[in-house]
Design a protein around this motif. Structure first.
Motif, PDB file in Angstrom:
ATOM      1  N   TRP A 185       6.706  -2.948   8.230  1.00 17.20           N
ATOM      2  CA  TRP A 185       7.169  -2.701   6.861  1.00 17.20           C
ATOM      3  C   TRP A 185       6.474  -3.637   5.871  1.00 17.20           C
ATOM      4  CZ3 TRP A 185       9.821   1.520   5.821  1.00 17.20           C
ATOM      5  CH2 TRP A 185      10.605   2.103   6.821  1.00 17.20           C
ATOM      6  N   ALA A 186       6.135  -3.096   4.700  1.00 13.45           N
ATOM      7  CA  ALA A 186       5.532  -3.880   3.624  1.00 13.45           C
ATOM      8  C   ALA A 186       6.267  -3.574   2.324  1.00 13.45           C
ATOM      9  CB  ALA A 186       4.048  -3.555   3.476  1.00 13.45           C
ATOM     10  N   PHE A 187       6.453  -4.580   1.492  1.00  6.40           N
ATOM     11  CA  PHE A 187       7.098  -4.393   0.187  1.00  6.40           C
ATOM     12  C   PHE A 187       6.177  -3.577  -0.713  1.00  6.40           C
ATOM     13  CE2 PHE A 187       8.004  -6.330  -4.145  1.00  6.40           C
ATOM     14  CZ  PHE A 187       9.123  -5.518  -4.376  1.00  6.40           C
ATOM     15  N   LEU A 188       6.704  -2.482  -1.274  1.00  5.36           N
ATOM     16  CA  LEU A 188       5.855  -1.551  -2.022  1.00  5.36           C
ATOM     17  C   LEU A 188       5.242  -2.194  -3.258  1.00  5.36           C
ATOM     18  CD1 LEU A 188       4.809   1.347  -2.029  1.00  5.36           C
ATOM     19  CD2 LEU A 188       6.777   1.999  -3.419  1.00  5.36           C
ATOM     20  N   GLY A 189       5.956  -3.138  -3.878  1.00  2.00           N
ATOM     21  CA  GLY A 189       5.397  -3.822  -5.038  1.00  2.00           C
ATOM     22  C   GLY A 189       4.134  -4.583  -4.692  1.00  2.00           C
ATOM     23  N   ASP A 190       4.141  -5.234  -3.518  1.00  2.00           N
ATOM     24  CA  ASP A 190       2.950  -5.959  -3.070  1.00  2.00           C
ATOM     25  C   ASP A 190       1.819  -4.992  -2.729  1.00  2.00           C
ATOM     26  OD1 ASP A 190       4.281  -8.353  -3.361  1.00  2.00           O
ATOM     27  OD2 ASP A 190       4.852  -8.509  -1.252  1.00  2.00           O
TER      28      ASP A 190
END
Length: 244
Positions: A185-190
């Motif tokens: 999982w990755a933060f969409l903002g980043d």
């Protein structure tokens, strides 16, 4: 992208259509406060007459630049000289260069070397060297499309929307993997910030989506997860590449 910064907006009047200057100025205010607004051209030429009432409506200062020699673009030179004067004045934190001309590539690079935020705005015909020299590059055609959709059906505007390609999807996928945790999982903002750094002209509006989230949702290769945010009522959005 730095918010609430002072921007110098420099427009190449010889190289940019005047039809959607209002939408262009509205777009610029998303990234900062346009404290300096100038447009360059030979205002004695009849082809620039359509700009005149738009300049008054948007408080843009016209800078007269005569073409002293044949085959030389005097407008480019005037813009570049003014940009450097503004840079050394210390009055702004960033620049918005409005042109489709690759002659401004070195200027964009020099301004970024000086720590300035550089936003480019131009037509889709803009050469890639100028695009990648900016922190962010916005296509005028996308701003045109947003205006036209208020009065026209979506079908009549399909020519302004790019189809997402395998190359685009692979770029998103690799960016997610670069930023992901052990579960993928990755933060969409980043993810959005990293995509902008890798490709300054990456914009979900190019593909017909107002934001990155619906664009990601439309691609079957990715999955979205919303998580509670202890610091805000807005949920955090995470994305990962589907397994298998």
């Amino acid at each position: 992208m730095i918010q609430n910064i002072n921007l110098a907006v420099l427009i190449d009047g010889d190289n940019i259509p005047s039809a959607h200057v209002k939408e262009m100025m509205e777009e610029i205010t998303k990234y900062g406060n346009p404290t300096i607004k100038r447009i360059y051209g030979d205002w004695t030429k009849p082809n620039l007459s359509k700009w005149k009432h738009l300049l008054l409506e948007n408080a843009i200062t016209p800078i007269q630049q005569y073409g002293y020699t044949t085959g030389k673009n005097a407008t480019d030179s005037a813009m570049i000289i003014d940009a450097m004067d503004i840079l050394y004045s210390g009055k702004v934190n960033g620049f918005c260069l409005v042109s489709s001309d690759s002659d401004f590539t070195r200027l964009a690079t020099r301004l970024r070397e000086a720590g300035m935020e550089v936003i480019g705005i131009g037509e889709k015909k803009t050469p890639n060297p100028f695009i990648v020299a900016c922190d962010k590059f916005i296509y005028i055609e996308i701003l045109n499309k947003q205006t036209e959709e208020k009065t026209e059906s979506k079908e009549s505007n399909e020519h302004t929307i790019d189809s997402i390609t395998t190359k685009d999807i692979n770029l998103i996928s690799s960016t997610i993997k670069d930023l992901s945790d052990e579960d993928g999982w990755a933060f969409l903002g980043d993810v959005g910030s990293s995509l902008q750094k890798k490709r300054p002209n990456f914009d979900s509006r190019n593909y017909g989506f107002d934001k990155l989230t619906p664009l990601i949702k439309s691609i079957d290769k990715f999955e979205i997860e919303q998580r509670e945010n202890s610091k805000s009522r807005h949920k955090l959005i995470f994305v990962r590449v589907k397994k298998g």
